[in-house]
Design a protein around this motif. Sequence first.
Motif, PDB file in Angstrom:
ATOM      1  N   ILE A 154       0.838  -1.196   0.000  1.00 15.89           N
ATOM      2  CA  ILE A 154       0.000   0.000   0.000  1.00 15.89           C
ATOM      3  C   ILE A 154       0.875   1.249   0.000  1.00 15.89           C
ATOM      4  O   ILE A 154       0.641   2.201  -0.765  1.00 15.89           O
ATOM      5  CB  ILE A 154      -0.951  -0.002   1.216  1.00 15.89           C
ATOM      6  CG1 ILE A 154      -2.031  -1.073   1.046  1.00 15.89           C
ATOM      7  CG2 ILE A 154      -1.603   1.370   1.404  1.00 15.89           C
ATOM      8  CD1 ILE A 154      -2.908  -1.280   2.262  1.00 15.89           C
ATOM      9  N   ILE A 180      -3.364   4.173   7.572  1.00 17.46           N
ATOM     10  CA  ILE A 180      -3.343   2.708   7.480  1.00 17.46           C
ATOM     11  C   ILE A 180      -3.700   2.093   8.833  1.00 17.46           C
ATOM     12  O   ILE A 180      -4.456   1.120   8.909  1.00 17.46           O
ATOM     13  CB  ILE A 180      -1.963   2.219   6.999  1.00 17.46           C
ATOM     14  CG1 ILE A 180      -1.734   2.636   5.540  1.00 17.46           C
ATOM     15  CG2 ILE A 180      -1.846   0.701   7.137  1.00 17.46           C
ATOM     16  CD1 ILE A 180      -0.345   2.342   5.022  1.00 17.46           C
ATOM     17  N   LEU A 235      -5.481   6.221  -1.130  1.00 15.71           N
ATOM     18  CA  LEU A 235      -5.475   5.114  -0.165  1.00 15.71           C
ATOM     19  C   LEU A 235      -6.722   4.258  -0.354  1.00 15.71           C
ATOM     20  O   LEU A 235      -6.652   3.020  -0.318  1.00 15.71           O
ATOM     21  CB  LEU A 235      -5.405   5.652   1.259  1.00 15.71           C
ATOM     22  CG  LEU A 235      -5.476   4.599   2.380  1.00 15.71           C
ATOM     23  CD1 LEU A 235      -4.348   3.592   2.260  1.00 15.71           C
ATOM     24  CD2 LEU A 235      -5.439   5.268   3.748  1.00 15.71           C
ATOM     25  N   THR A 258      -6.403   1.805  -3.116  1.00 15.39           N
ATOM     26  CA  THR A 258      -5.614   0.589  -2.872  1.00 15.39           C
ATOM     27  C   THR A 258      -6.461  -0.511  -2.241  1.00 15.39           C
ATOM     28  O   THR A 258      -5.987  -1.634  -2.077  1.00 15.39           O
ATOM     29  CB  THR A 258      -4.406   0.874  -1.957  1.00 15.39           C
ATOM     30  OG1 THR A 258      -4.871   1.240  -0.644  1.00 15.39           O
ATOM     31  CG2 THR A 258      -3.540   1.986  -2.520  1.00 15.39           C
TER      32      THR A 258
END
Length: 334
Positions: free
Chosen positions: A31, A50, A76, A79
């Motif tokens: 990621i 995350i 993000l 992903t």
Amino acid sequence: MEEITKEEGSNPLEFTNRIDLGELQTSVAQIKAELGKIIVGQQDMIQLLIISILANGHSLIEGVPGVAKTITAKLLAKTLNVNFSRIQFTPDLMPSDILGTSIFNVKTSEFEFKKGPIFSNIILIDEINRAPAKTQAALFEAMAERQITIDSKEYQMQAPFLVFATQNPIEQEGTYRLPEAQLDRFLFKIKVNYPSMEEEIKILENKHQQKNKVAEDQITPILTAEQIAAYQDIIKEIIIEQNLMKYIAGIVNNTRVNANLYLGASPRASIAIMDASKAMAAINGRDFVTPDDIKKVAPAIIGHRIILTPEREMEGLTPEKVVEQIIKTMEVPR
């Protein structure tokens, strides 16, 4: 806390995790690599976002315009192979604009509920502090209970359900201050600063090289909803010792008796620190929490949950400085 390896010729300081974190660490690295194709720097923001996914918590991202708040959250989300919605908050936004509304169906002579953009997995709310109190209240139920109530009927949000919200700390015209109860529902408040000179040069170089490429098209999905749920379950199994729980409780309790503060942090802050420190440990390849994990996540968790006394605020003290002082004065468990 760790299992010492006893094989002949092994290093006695090495340990073996009780929980296999290899796949989780690989996914996190992938990621970060995907985001690194577009985003320069901002490693702290990326790491905390995350962690918020792994700890199943919402995040509020605060920074001046142009520091990649929105694009980082958006990339993000790309992903993750889950549904994504972006909602631009404005002063005239109504609750039905985000929740949905009941529409009369002429064919069936009944009302049908048409779901709004809040019915997604990752929700990016841009300029969250621009919406009025009524709209904030509608969002509050979804964030706090992961459900909404329309016409006396409850609708559950599909997991994962995470809100990434942005706000500008400088511009005040046409904005509404978020109530403390809603701020308390955000796991993190992530403050984003300007890039360094070297990072800004790299930003210009990347932009020049990309030419007409669309940023979102360069991102490859890494995780599915099932993998996210599995990783969230792993985080819950990370070991945290009793003395570290006491350490967390001590930090949070200090905010309630601190002479610089009018309002201290709630027990929800203690739980948030524990959950986030477990995720921090897992990302770093450990199945147990250390004091450093707690120190790293605590400022972004406590800062938006406390209120300074008017006197200290006038003196220029900030919540961040108070949290820093508290952590420095607390005795670290051995």
